[in-house]
Design a protein around this motif. Structure first.
Motif, PDB file in Angstrom:
ATOM      1  N   TYR A 121       0.832  -1.202   0.000  1.00 45.27           N
ATOM      2  CA  TYR A 121       0.000   0.000   0.000  1.00 45.27           C
ATOM      3  C   TYR A 121       0.870   1.257   0.000  1.00 45.27           C
ATOM      4  CZ  TYR A 121      -3.500   3.422   1.321  1.00 45.27           C
ATOM      5  OH  TYR A 121      -4.314   4.523   1.350  1.00 45.27           O
ATOM      6  N   GLU A 122       1.910   1.246   0.839  1.00 41.85           N
ATOM      7  CA  GLU A 122       2.803   2.412   0.870  1.00 41.85           C
ATOM      8  C   GLU A 122       3.517   2.597  -0.466  1.00 41.85           C
ATOM      9  OE1 GLU A 122       5.359   2.054   4.258  1.00 41.85           O
ATOM     10  OE2 GLU A 122       3.712   2.321   5.672  1.00 41.85           O
ATOM     11  N   ARG A 123       3.926   1.505  -1.086  1.00 41.73           N
ATOM     12  CA  ARG A 123       4.594   1.597  -2.390  1.00 41.73           C
ATOM     13  C   ARG A 123       3.622   2.105  -3.450  1.00 41.73           C
ATOM     14  NH1 ARG A 123       8.253   3.293  -5.389  1.00 41.73           N
ATOM     15  NH2 ARG A 123       8.868   1.983  -7.122  1.00 41.73           N
ATOM     16  N   TRP A 124       2.383   1.623  -3.373  1.00 43.48           N
ATOM     17  CA  TRP A 124       1.346   2.088  -4.304  1.00 43.48           C
ATOM     18  C   TRP A 124       1.139   3.588  -4.143  1.00 43.48           C
ATOM     19  CZ3 TRP A 124      -3.542   3.992  -2.842  1.00 43.48           C
ATOM     20  CH2 TRP A 124      -4.419   4.204  -3.902  1.00 43.48           C
ATOM     21  N   GLN A 125       1.090   4.055  -2.889  1.00 41.36           N
ATOM     22  CA  GLN A 125       0.941   5.488  -2.651  1.00 41.36           C
ATOM     23  C   GLN A 125       2.142   6.255  -3.189  1.00 41.36           C
ATOM     24  OE1 GLN A 125       0.183   5.705   1.619  1.00 41.36           O
ATOM     25  NE2 GLN A 125      -1.825   6.535   1.136  1.00 41.36           N
ATOM     26  N   GLN A 126       3.341   5.728  -2.975  1.00 45.54           N
ATOM     27  CA  GLN A 126       4.557   6.398  -3.451  1.00 45.54           C
ATOM     28  C   GLN A 126       4.540   6.517  -4.971  1.00 45.54           C
ATOM     29  OE1 GLN A 126       8.137   4.245  -2.595  1.00 45.54           O
ATOM     30  NE2 GLN A 126       9.476   5.913  -3.242  1.00 45.54           N
ATOM     31  N   ILE A 127       4.204   5.445  -5.653  1.00 46.54           N
ATOM     32  CA  ILE A 127       4.149   5.471  -7.115  1.00 46.54           C
ATOM     33  C   ILE A 127       3.079   6.443  -7.577  1.00 46.54           C
ATOM     34  CG2 ILE A 127       3.551   4.107  -9.158  1.00 46.54           C
ATOM     35  CD1 ILE A 127       4.884   1.701  -7.730  1.00 46.54           C
ATOM     36  N   GLY A 128       1.929   6.409  -6.917  1.00 46.52           N
ATOM     37  CA  GLY A 128       0.854   7.330  -7.268  1.00 46.52           C
ATOM     38  C   GLY A 128       1.269   8.778  -7.098  1.00 46.52           C
ATOM     39  N   THR A 129       1.977   9.056  -6.017  1.00 47.00           N
ATOM     40  CA  THR A 129       2.455  10.419  -5.783  1.00 47.00           C
ATOM     41  C   THR A 129       3.450  10.829  -6.857  1.00 47.00           C
ATOM     42  OG1 THR A 129       2.138  10.183  -3.405  1.00 47.00           O
ATOM     43  CG2 THR A 129       3.607  11.935  -4.126  1.00 47.00           C
ATOM     44  N   GLU A 130       4.362   9.907  -7.191  1.00 47.11           N
ATOM     45  CA  GLU A 130       5.349  10.212  -8.229  1.00 47.11           C
ATOM     46  C   GLU A 130       4.675  10.476  -9.574  1.00 47.11           C
ATOM     47  OE1 GLU A 130       7.981   6.865  -8.180  1.00 47.11           O
ATOM     48  OE2 GLU A 130       8.836   7.394  -6.233  1.00 47.11           O
ATOM     49  N   LEU A 131       3.573   9.815  -9.823  1.00 45.93           N
ATOM     50  CA  LEU A 131       2.853  10.007 -11.086  1.00 45.93           C
ATOM     51  C   LEU A 131       1.840  11.144 -11.018  1.00 45.93           C
ATOM     52  CD1 LEU A 131       2.255   6.272 -12.040  1.00 45.93           C
ATOM     53  CD2 LEU A 131       3.949   7.831 -12.995  1.00 45.93           C
ATOM     54  N   GLY A 132       1.688  11.723  -9.822  1.00 43.78           N
ATOM     55  CA  GLY A 132       0.789  12.856  -9.678  1.00 43.78           C
ATOM     56  C   GLY A 132      -0.653  12.477  -9.389  1.00 43.78           C
ATOM     57  N   PHE A 133      -0.902  11.234  -9.010  1.00 40.61           N
ATOM     58  CA  PHE A 133      -2.273  10.809  -8.732  1.00 40.61           C
ATOM     59  C   PHE A 133      -2.657  10.951  -7.280  1.00 40.61           C
ATOM     60  CE2 PHE A 133      -1.297   8.234 -12.549  1.00 40.61           C
ATOM     61  CZ  PHE A 133      -2.248   8.796 -13.373  1.00 40.61           C
ATOM     62  N   ILE A 134      -1.684  10.932  -6.384  1.00 44.15           N
ATOM     63  CA  ILE A 134      -1.967  10.975  -4.959  1.00 44.15           C
ATOM     64  C   ILE A 134      -1.178  12.120  -4.356  1.00 44.15           C
ATOM     65  CG2 ILE A 134      -1.794   9.737  -2.766  1.00 44.15           C
ATOM     66  CD1 ILE A 134      -1.931   7.150  -4.337  1.00 44.15           C
ATOM     67  N   GLY A 135      -1.826  12.858  -3.498  1.00 39.78           N
ATOM     68  CA  GLY A 135      -1.135  13.938  -2.812  1.00 39.78           C
ATOM     69  C   GLY A 135      -1.907  14.307  -1.574  1.00 39.78           C
ATOM     70  N   SER A 136      -1.698  15.494  -1.118  1.00 41.38           N
ATOM     71  CA  SER A 136      -2.429  15.948   0.057  1.00 41.38           C
ATOM     72  C   SER A 136      -3.896  16.128  -0.296  1.00 41.38           C
ATOM     73  CB  SER A 136      -1.836  17.261   0.561  1.00 41.38           C
ATOM     74  OG  SER A 136      -2.085  18.278  -0.386  1.00 41.38           O
ATOM     75  N   ALA A 137      -4.717  16.256   0.721  1.00 37.05           N
ATOM     76  CA  ALA A 137      -6.164  16.387   0.504  1.00 37.05           C
ATOM     77  C   ALA A 137      -6.479  17.633  -0.315  1.00 37.05           C
ATOM     78  CB  ALA A 137      -6.891  16.430   1.842  1.00 37.05           C
ATOM     79  N   SER A 138      -5.748  18.733  -0.071  1.00 37.71           N
ATOM     80  CA  SER A 138      -6.022  19.953  -0.822  1.00 37.71           C
ATOM     81  C   SER A 138      -5.660  19.787  -2.290  1.00 37.71           C
ATOM     82  CB  SER A 138      -5.268  21.142  -0.220  1.00 37.71           C
ATOM     83  OG  SER A 138      -3.871  20.910  -0.282  1.00 37.71           O
ATOM     84  N   VAL A 139      -4.578  19.085  -2.552  1.00 36.01           N
ATOM     85  CA  VAL A 139      -4.192  18.833  -3.944  1.00 36.01           C
ATOM     86  C   VAL A 139      -5.231  17.947  -4.608  1.00 36.01           C
ATOM     87  CG1 VAL A 139      -2.473  17.746  -5.427  1.00 36.01           C
ATOM     88  CG2 VAL A 139      -1.737  19.174  -3.519  1.00 36.01           C
ATOM     89  N   GLN A 140      -5.689  16.922  -3.893  1.00 31.19           N
ATOM     90  CA  GLN A 140      -6.706  16.037  -4.447  1.00 31.19           C
ATOM     91  C   GLN A 140      -7.988  16.800  -4.725  1.00 31.19           C
ATOM     92  OE1 GLN A 140      -7.095  12.768  -1.746  1.00 31.19           O
ATOM     93  NE2 GLN A 140      -5.192  11.815  -2.406  1.00 31.19           N
ATOM     94  N   GLN A 141      -8.370  17.677  -3.803  1.00 33.39           N
ATOM     95  CA  GLN A 141      -9.585  18.467  -3.995  1.00 33.39           C
ATOM     96  C   GLN A 141      -9.438  19.380  -5.202  1.00 33.39           C
ATOM     97  OE1 GLN A 141     -12.273  17.863  -2.242  1.00 33.39           O
ATOM     98  NE2 GLN A 141     -13.456  19.307  -3.436  1.00 33.39           N
ATOM     99  N   HIS A 142      -8.261  19.979  -5.352  1.00 35.51           N
ATOM    100  CA  HIS A 142      -7.995  20.835  -6.501  1.00 35.51           C
ATOM    101  C   HIS A 142      -8.079  20.031  -7.791  1.00 35.51           C
ATOM    102  CE1 HIS A 142      -6.260  23.892  -9.061  1.00 35.51           C
ATOM    103  NE2 HIS A 142      -5.302  23.046  -9.419  1.00 35.51           N
TER     104      HIS A 142
END
Length: 79
Positions: free
Chosen positions: A40-61
């Motif tokens: 799960y942590e690796r999935w989050q890391q990859i998602g963040t690197e690809l711009g899919f996962i970030g902070s809640a404000s970024v996600q809301q934006h």
């Protein structure tokens, strides 16, 4: 080997087998938790690197931007 020694050995083997099974079960449980957490942590890391996962404000934006793009995409697909 006397009867007492045979019974003692059988008792020790039974305790060893029980302890081994408990150890295998615990190992499996810990491994499953660690795999789930690490994956799960690796999935989050990859998602963040690809711009899919970030902070809640970024996600809301991102959601707001996507909501604005949906009508534009619908219009372009319709033409």
């Amino acid at each position: 080997m006397t009867t007492y020694e045979t019974l003692d050995l059988q008792s020790r083997v039974a305790r060893y087998e029980t302890a081994l099974e408990e150890l295998r079960t615990a190992h499996h449980d810990v491994r499953a938790v660690l795999q789930d957490q690490v994956l799960y942590e690796r999935w989050q890391q990859i998602g963040t690197e690809l711009g899919f996962i970030g902070s809640a404000s970024v996600q809301q934006h991102d959601l707001s931007a996507l909501n604005q793009q949906i009508p534009q995409m619908s219009e372009s697909w319709a033409s």
